[in-house]
Structure formats: C-alpha cells, structure tokens
Write an enzyme that holds these catalytic residues in place. Sequence first.
Site, PDB file in Angstrom:
ATOM      1  CE  LYS A 178     109.534  67.022  35.682  1.00 61.29           C
ATOM      2  NZ  LYS A 178     109.215  68.418  36.043  1.00 61.29           N
ATOM      3  CD  GLN A 219     109.591  70.472  39.185  1.00 60.26           C
ATOM      4  OE1 GLN A 219     110.138  69.806  38.308  1.00 60.26           O
ATOM      5  NE2 GLN A 219     108.293  70.432  39.391  1.00 60.26           N
ATOM      6  CG  ASP A 278     107.799  72.611  31.176  1.00 60.70           C
ATOM      7  OD1 ASP A 278     107.647  71.381  31.147  1.00 60.70           O
ATOM      8  OD2 ASP A 278     108.224  73.215  32.166  1.00 60.70           O
TER       9      ASP A 278
END
Length: 525
Positions: free
Chosen positions: A170, A214, A237
């Site tokens: 990422k 995460q 997200d």
Amino acid sequence: QNHGSRTYVLSVGPRLPPAPMDASLKPMVLCGVAGGLAAGLLIGRMMSTGSKDCGAAAPANGGAKVETQDKGRAKVETHDNGRAKVETHDNGGAKVETHDNGRAKVETQAPNGTAKVDTQRIDGKAVAEDVRAEVKLLSNQLKREHGVSPGLAVILVGGRKDSQSYVRNKKKAAAEVDFYTVDVTLEETASQAELLAEVDKLNNDPKVHAILVQLPLPKHIDEATILKAIKVEKDADGFSAMNIGNLCLKGGDPPLAVPCTPAGCIELIQRSGIEVAGKNAVVIGRSNIVGMPVSQLLQSMDATVTVCHSRTKDMVSFIREADIVVAAIGKANFVKGEWLKPGCVVIDVGINAVEDASKKLGHRLVGDVDFAAAQGIASWITPVPGGVGPMTIAMLLKNTLNLARHSVGLPRLPLRKNAKPEVKPAPHSQAAQLEATEAASGGSTGSVMALGEDVTVVLSGPPKLGSDVFQAAVAAGALREKVQQLSGKAAPPAVVLHAASPKGSAPVSLVTLGEQRQGLCTAET
C-alpha cells in the site's frame, strides 16, 4: 468506399453554414452528440460473407466459399480472406464454429444444451494500472489547483508477516501516485488506549485525508471500537456505518468512500464492457467486507441480485441461473464448472492456498471458483492471482483521492459508469481539462486549457480516407469515450469530418467549439 469484402458507410449530414473560424476548418457534421462515430462509422463496417442462397458458390477474389449439401443434412462453410468460418450440421444436432482473426471462437452443440465458449480473462493488473494512472493524473491536478496532496496514513499493530506485506504494498502504491503518506507502527503489546490516541492524532492532522488501520488487530484490542474512532471524512476503507448506510440508500447522499474490493469488482466489470442492467447476479458470501457491499453496488446498477450464504438451500440452482457470479466465500475451488450458466461472467474474489509440491513454497493460490473447469463455459473470468487482488489497492488510492477532494469541497469521482454526479460539477470539467492538456503537451504540467462546455472530436483528412477510415474511427471513438468518462457528461462529444484538412494536421483530434477553436490533443490511428 468498397475495399474488397469490406464496406465502409459514411453518414454525412448537410454542410454547416460558415462560422467565424479558419477557412480550412469547415466541418460537415458526421454524427451528433448522442450518435457519434458508433452510428456513422463503426456500425457501417460490414464484412461480406457470401450468399445465403442454398447451393450457391460465390468466391470473391478467392475470399469467399459457400458449400451446401442437401442429403438430409446441411453443411455451410464461409471464408472471408481467412477471417471467418461457419460450419452448420443439421443431423439431429447443431454445431457452429466462428473464427475472426483468431480473436473469438464459439462452439455450441445442441440439443443436449451443452456449450463451449471462448473464455476471456479479465486482467486485473492491467485495469489496476489504468486506475492508478488516472488517480495520479487527478492527484497532480489537485495539487496544482488547490495546493493539496492526498494524504494516506496506515497504522500497523504487531508483526504479522502478511500484514507487513500488505502495508508495504500500500505504501509503495501511494508513493507511485505521489501521495503524502504517514506510517504508524505499534508493538503487538500496545494497548487499545495507545492505538486510539494515534487515531485521534491522525483525525486532527489536516495533511491526512484517509486513515487505514491494518486488520486483523491483536486479540486484546476491539476492532469495532477502533474503526468507529476514525472520522467518516477519513474512512479510507469505506466501512463506517455512515458510508455503508449511504451506499445502501437509494437517492440519498453518496458515500464518501466505497469498500475497496467491491469497488474493484465493479471497475473490472465496467471496464470490460459487461452489461449489468437487467442481468441476474448471484453473490456468494455475505461479509461486510465484500458480499454485502458488492450486492448493493450491483443492485444500484439495476441487476437482480441474489445473495447466497452458508444457510442457503440448493445454492447450485441459483448459480445455474446467474448471468454474473461474484464468489467471495473463502473456499478453494468451491464453485464447480458444471454449476455455471454458459456465457456467464465470473468475478472470483477468493484467495486460497492449496498444497502444490511443484511450487517453491509448497503451495499455490486459487480462487473460490474452479478456474480450469470454468474454461469454455464462462464468457469472462478473473484469474487468481492477478484478478480482483490488484484492484483492492488501486481502489484504496481512489478512495484517498476522493476524500482529499471532499476536504476542499470538490465532488467525488463516481464509481458507477454513467452515474449522475451527486454534486453538480464545475462548468469546466477539471479532469477533462487536465487529460487534454497533458496529452497535448506530452505530459507537461503547465496551465490548464479551458475546455468550455462544448468540445468536438475532429476527423481530419482528404475526401478519400481510404483504408485508414476504420482505424481513424476506432481512435476517434476511444477519444470520445475517454472525454465522456472524465467529464462525467451524459453524452460523448460530437464528431465532425473535415473534408480538407490543413497540411500536417492529425487524423483525429479534440478541439474546443469556441471562437478560438483550440486544439487540445490528438489520438493515434
């Protein structure tokens, strides 16, 4: 013009009256805004495949052959310079085989209902590269015009190897599109209070527009509590209750971010030119991460959606009726080839490791669908790996860009193709301006040309375009589609044909329709 077995039809309207512009630019309208080249040129391309009359044999310069037998059965073969072949047998069953320069092959056998289709792979890596390139383009524009660089913060708790790998990927992707990044790494033993304190710092950092924690977190930390602490304006997200609620509501406010993997599935479907409206879609799995959001997205695109899960009775019967199958159940090769409807589209979200002694690591990755068994049945399928996986990070970058745009009052970039912008865009489409400017200047980041409300794709050349007309049509069509996509308009720009082009002018170009008639960019034929 007739070139052997090809026929090109140019649909030309009346000549426009003279306008205050260069005398060499007197256009004849080829297609209107709604019609475009697809109606005037692309639809006009036809291939001659010989006579349909039984018993006829009509070779055209050796390019066509028709053979008919009538002894209780029939056989027809047609060749068009090696481009097409059709065989039909009528002896209680049928077989049709078609070749078009090796690009397509379809075989159907009846009456037993079985079918063999040339299954095409949806290349997730290639689509993800396109998305990242678009994100970088618009990120640089945001930086130039508003002084804002999209900022992504990633929090990692503990030392899980898989989580560390995901975070590295990422960060690498964010760096490639010139994002501002913040890394927060905490020990496995970090308390929930320590983690909440880090989230609070990032919530109040104006340079951070998106926060990603995460998962999974250590067992002593409550994931729901941590995720709720992230401001909805920084929910990278798209999992917050407000974003999910707005995703599900019809006609409400748009979500600020859309869950990354479901959004990636939709991008793959749309960019492959797959029709969704009116189709039967089956989503296998009902997780908050994939199954639930992707079912809502498909429904918003006018699909009839069925969600199957562990308590579904006779799941196979639903799958056999599905035009689109999204598998996100987490079981290796769960969906068998014989379950699939011939010609269906398969989006395989699953990533499962199965033992394989031939591999260096002793295992290989497979999806939730038996990929080998789906060949010859599905029309489109995503491979594992290389399908949905690369799209997840690409859509995280797009979410970050949208959240950065939101921070300066700009509308988000819609996910669904041809979706009406929830916020009325500015009069001059910034995305289209930048695309045109950078294309015209070879990537220069100078001042943006004003597109204005009206642009047109110009097809220039002598009166007889000859054999290049099809290539020019394809290039013009692609340019029109790109402008429509970036500008968010309901229709693509118009196309005009210049009967006499200036010396050295490009065959296909994008220009403004104002008094200056600025050339913005060109397309290669």
